[in-house]
Scaffold this active site. Structure first.
Site, short mmCIF file in Angstrom:
data_model
loop_
_atom_site.label_atom_id
_atom_site.label_comp_id
_atom_site.label_asym_id
_atom_site.label_seq_id
_atom_site.Cartn_x
_atom_site.Cartn_y
_atom_site.Cartn_z
N GLN A 224 54.81 -13.72 -32.61
CA GLN A 224 55.85 -13.63 -33.63
C GLN A 224 56.93 -12.74 -33.03
OE1 GLN A 224 56.80 -14.95 -36.51
NE2 GLN A 224 58.55 -13.59 -36.43
N GLN B 268 60.45 -12.67 -33.74
CA GLN B 268 61.52 -12.11 -34.56
C GLN B 268 61.04 -10.82 -35.22
OE1 GLN B 268 63.16 -14.54 -37.77
NE2 GLN B 268 65.17 -13.75 -37.32
N GLY C 286 55.51 -16.34 -44.13
CA GLY C 286 55.41 -17.69 -44.66
C GLY C 286 55.60 -18.71 -43.56
N GLU D 9 60.77 -20.14 -37.83
CA GLU D 9 61.50 -21.33 -37.42
C GLU D 9 61.55 -21.54 -35.92
OE1 GLU D 9 62.70 -18.61 -38.94
OE2 GLU D 9 64.70 -18.05 -38.21
N ASN D 10 60.45 -21.32 -35.23
CA ASN D 10 60.47 -21.51 -33.78
C ASN D 10 60.93 -22.93 -33.47
OD1 ASN D 10 59.52 -18.87 -33.19
ND2 ASN D 10 57.51 -19.51 -33.90
N HIS E 37 62.78 -24.94 -45.69
CA HIS E 37 63.43 -23.72 -45.20
C HIS E 37 63.39 -23.64 -43.67
CE1 HIS E 37 64.77 -19.48 -45.57
NE2 HIS E 37 64.09 -19.35 -44.44
N GLU E 38 62.19 -23.81 -43.12
CA GLU E 38 62.07 -23.69 -41.66
C GLU E 38 62.85 -24.80 -40.95
OE1 GLU E 38 61.08 -20.89 -40.95
OE2 GLU E 38 60.03 -20.45 -42.82
N HIS F 184 66.57 -24.15 -40.75
CA HIS F 184 66.94 -23.24 -39.66
C HIS F 184 67.32 -24.00 -38.39
CE1 HIS F 184 66.57 -19.14 -41.02
NE2 HIS F 184 65.34 -19.29 -41.45
N GLU G 185 69.85 -16.42 -42.95
CA GLU G 185 68.91 -16.60 -44.05
C GLU G 185 69.56 -17.08 -45.35
OE1 GLU G 185 66.00 -16.93 -43.41
OE2 GLU G 185 65.65 -15.84 -41.56
N ASP H 208 67.38 -0.48 -41.01
CA ASP H 208 66.49 -0.56 -42.16
C ASP H 208 67.13 -1.36 -43.28
OD1 ASP H 208 64.23 0.69 -41.44
OD2 ASP H 208 64.73 2.63 -42.32
N TYR I 253 69.00 -13.41 -48.14
CA TYR I 253 68.52 -14.74 -48.51
C TYR I 253 69.20 -15.25 -49.78
CZ TYR I 253 64.49 -14.35 -45.32
OH TYR I 253 63.68 -14.25 -44.22
ZN LIG Z 1 64.38 -18.05 -42.79
#
Ligand SMILES: [Zn+2]
Length: 672
Positions: free
Chosen positions: A176, A178, A305, A308-309, A332-333, A336, A355, A411, A419
């Site tokens: 992972q 990102q 969840g 989006e690779n 969603h993915e 992307h 997003e 942060d 989103y």
């Molecule tokens: Zn996304």
């Protein structure tokens, strides 16, 4: 990346707070170093990425070739990364790469067809950024090769023993990357401002299949040696690898599902609409530019969840619920592939470009496939959550974008605001300009910025030229300004209405008044979204007898639907409904997706008894959690300020237990 729209929590990028808990911005360490190269290009990066040491204005990776051995026994990747470099500054003498917890064995440059060693220095580790790798390259070689190996606890990799998989026979690993974890498994210019092509040769045990965010061959035979090529340029956060007992099931000629054998049939059924989704998105926004689009179903420990690779979206198994009600995650993915992977934010400061745009496109895909009634439910659920939560955020973080030149604590870079307020802003533009004009604009936007990394200001300049100026008088500068830079939700925001959720509201109100549950012929038609809305409208606590009544009728306790569980269990915990405890522990042990389990932990730690239960459950669950999930749960437990023991079912409508319980506790720390 993302979770289903059903209730939009924070972004995957909220993994930043975990990483950046210590975060004083490291801007001073990350930017170009004026001493080392006095004649760097003027105004190099208008929008420097403070989360990378790289200096892409001087030299940029053009192509990456990996040659790695993947070893489950030592939990390492070891081998080399070879970079084809584009030197932009002819006075540059160094190549600076981002690394985290890597062992760098040697660095070579290609000189006259052979390899010659280069001097390098690996700086001490910064908690947030990792270790800066500075390679002396005064002759600016076209190719540099770094020989290295990863650490067994690389932050971007998870290694699962066979017993932690569905099949229980073979080990599993996945990445992972990102936002800034790619550097923990490949030395890179780990910033979205650099795009490159890549290829890879991966060797491993022969009984394991390896996949990457590249040209996976559906017909590949397992032999322990795999080659990959990614001819489209990607930013580093889209580097991805997975290995395990993975088999393929086609959905269409260009799309299919990779999963463990016991899961692949169910997954292919659940995601059967994927090809229709690709076609619907192409009709709206132009051709899919990445050739194949496959899905990889990960073990339940995947902390998010989806991710989006490119060519191979990584997907949580928790959306496989049997009725396709959570497949907006796939929308969603897939979205992307246009917003994010094709047109990419130049730094996390512009998170809404990835997003918010994706959440908007996702909703359009859902509408195209499942109709307006369904997409309206998703708008309402997401916006209700945003409206609930935004008021509790610091004002500065309620804005979609940061004015140029304003320093930003990472942060605060990405949240639900990116989103859902982002998607809402685009929906506002759609309403003002009309769908036809807005669709044409967006399609042009994806074409114009294809394979580029851009800022909010780039978006704005393009929108002025191709939308605002073409259709004058539809929006004012003040409105745009308020959407992008103002706090809260603008008064002129278009409101979503859902008659179906209205029926749910009536059913809930009726029950609360009369204790008569709605007729089965109504509830038997409800989708996951309607059940979520039913639960979300409940008061903070309910009398135990009422929870029992609901549980008998709807079997919420022990539900296999994690979206329902993440709403039911906190309500049960706050209400002192101890009958659910066993199922709660089983739930947080079986799943590592943060969005689903963090609200449960947060509810638990509000009482002394609950905190003890949370600690015990975490001890059992921990070996199966991803490091990202572990860090999030640790934080919830460390921040716990239990206020008292479980109240014996306070009156309905009582305020949340614990004076310091944030109103948005369900959403707070949870991401995807
Ligand atoms: Zn996304």
């Amino acid at each position: 990346m993302r979770h289903p729209r059903v209730r939009v929590l924070r972004a995957l990028l909220l993994l930043f707070p975990v990483l950046l808990a210590l975060s004083a911005c490291k801007r001073d360490q990350a930017g170009p170093d004026p001493v080392a190269a006095p004649s760097a290009e003027p105004a190099a990066m208008v929008d420097a990425d403070e989360h990378s040491y790289a200096e892409p204005a001087r030299v940029a990776i053009d192509d990456l070739a990996l040659d790695l051995a993947l070893d489950f026994d030592t939990k390492t990747l070891a081998g080399s990364a070879t970079y084809a470099l584009q030197w932009k500054d002819q006075t540059a003498t160094e190549l600076v790469l981002d690394t985290r917890a890597l062992v760098i064995e040697k660095v070579d440059a290609e000189v006259d067809g052979g390899w010659q060693p280069l001097e390098f220095a690996l700086a001490g580790a910064d908690a947030t950024l990792g270790s800066k790798l500075t390679i002396q390259a005064p002759r600016r070689p076209e190719k540099v090769r770094v020989s290295y190996r990863t650490s067994p606890d690389a932050s971007g990799l998870q290694w699962l023993a066979p017993e932690m998989t569905e099949g229980g026979q073979l080990p599993f690993m996945f990445s992972q990357s990102q936002q800034i974890h790619a550097r923990s498994w490949v030395p890179l210019q780990d910033t979205p401002q650099v795009r490159y092509t890549y290829s890879a040769r991966i060797t491993t045990r022969p009984d394991v299949m390896v996949l990457m965010s590249a040209d996976n061959d559906p017909e590949a035979t397992r032999d322990g040696e795999y080659s990959f090529s990614m001819p489209q340029r990607i930013p580093s956060y889209l580097m991805a690898i997975a290995a395990g007992d993975l088999v393929f099931k086609p959905i269409s000629g260009r799309s299919g599902v990779w999963a463990e054998p016991s899961m692949v049939e169910r997954a292919a059924l659940e995601f059967a609409d994927t090809e229709k989704m690709i076609a619907a998105t192409e009709a709206l926004y132009g051709p899919y530019r990445w050739e194949r689009y496959d899905l990889l179903v990960l073990p339940p420990s995947f902390p998010f969840g989806g991710m989006e690779n490119p060519r191979l979206s990584f997907i949580t198994p928790t959306v496989i619920v049997g009725d396709k009600s959570l497949v907006s995650l796939i929308a969603h993915e897939l979205a992307h592939s246009w917003s994010g992977n094709l047109v990419t934010f130049s730094s996390a400061k512009h998170g809404w470009l990835n997003e918010g745009m994706t959440s908007y496109v996702e909703n359009r895909i859902v509408e195209a496939l499942y109709g307006e009634e369904f997409s309206d439910m998703e708008w309402v659920i997401a916006r209700d959550a945003l409206k609930r939560d935004i008021g509790d955020m610091p004002e500065a973080t309620q804005a979609l974008a940061i004015r140029p030149g304003t320093p930003l604590d990472a942060d605060d870079a990405l949240s639900q605001v990116s989103y859902d307020k982002g998607a809402w802003f685009l929906h506002f533009l759609e309403e003002r300009f009309g769908r036809e004009a807005f669709d044409r604009f967006l399609r042009g936007y994806f074409d114009h910025f294809a394979f580029q990394s851009i800022t909010t200001e780039d978006f704005l300049a393009y929108a002025r030229q191709h939308l605002f100026d073409v259709h004058p008088g539809k929006v004012t500068e003040a409105e745009i300004d308020e959407w992008l830079y103002g706090p809260g939700i603008p008064a002129e925001a278009p409101q979503a209405l859902s008659p179906r959720l209205g029926i749910v509201d009536s059913a809930r109100l009726g029950w609360r008044g009369s204790k008569q549950l709605p007729p089965t012929q109504i509830t038997s038609q409800w989708s996951t979204q309607e059940w979520l809305h039913f639960l979300e409208g409940m008061p903070e606590t309910l009398p135990v007898a009422e929870l029992e009544q609901l549980d008998q009728a709807y079997r919420f306790t022990g539900t296999s639907n994690g979206e329902i569980a993440m709403r039911w269990y906190p309500l049960a915990i706050r209400s002192g409904y101890a009958q659910a405890n066993e199922a709660i522990v089983a739930f947080v042990r079986g799943i590592g997706r943060r969005k689903l389990i963090i609200p449960v932990y947060e509810a638990l730690v509000e009482t002394h008894d609950g905190l003890a239960l949370a600690k015990a459950a975490f001890e059992q669950a921990r070996p199966g959690y991803h490091p990202i999930t572990t860090a999030s749960v640790e934080k919830v437990i460390a921040d716990a300020r239990p206020s008292g023991d479980a109240a014996p079912a306070p009156a309905a409508d009582a305020p949340a237990a614990g004076a310091d319980a944030p109103a948005a506790a369900d959403d707070g720390a949870a991401s995807n």
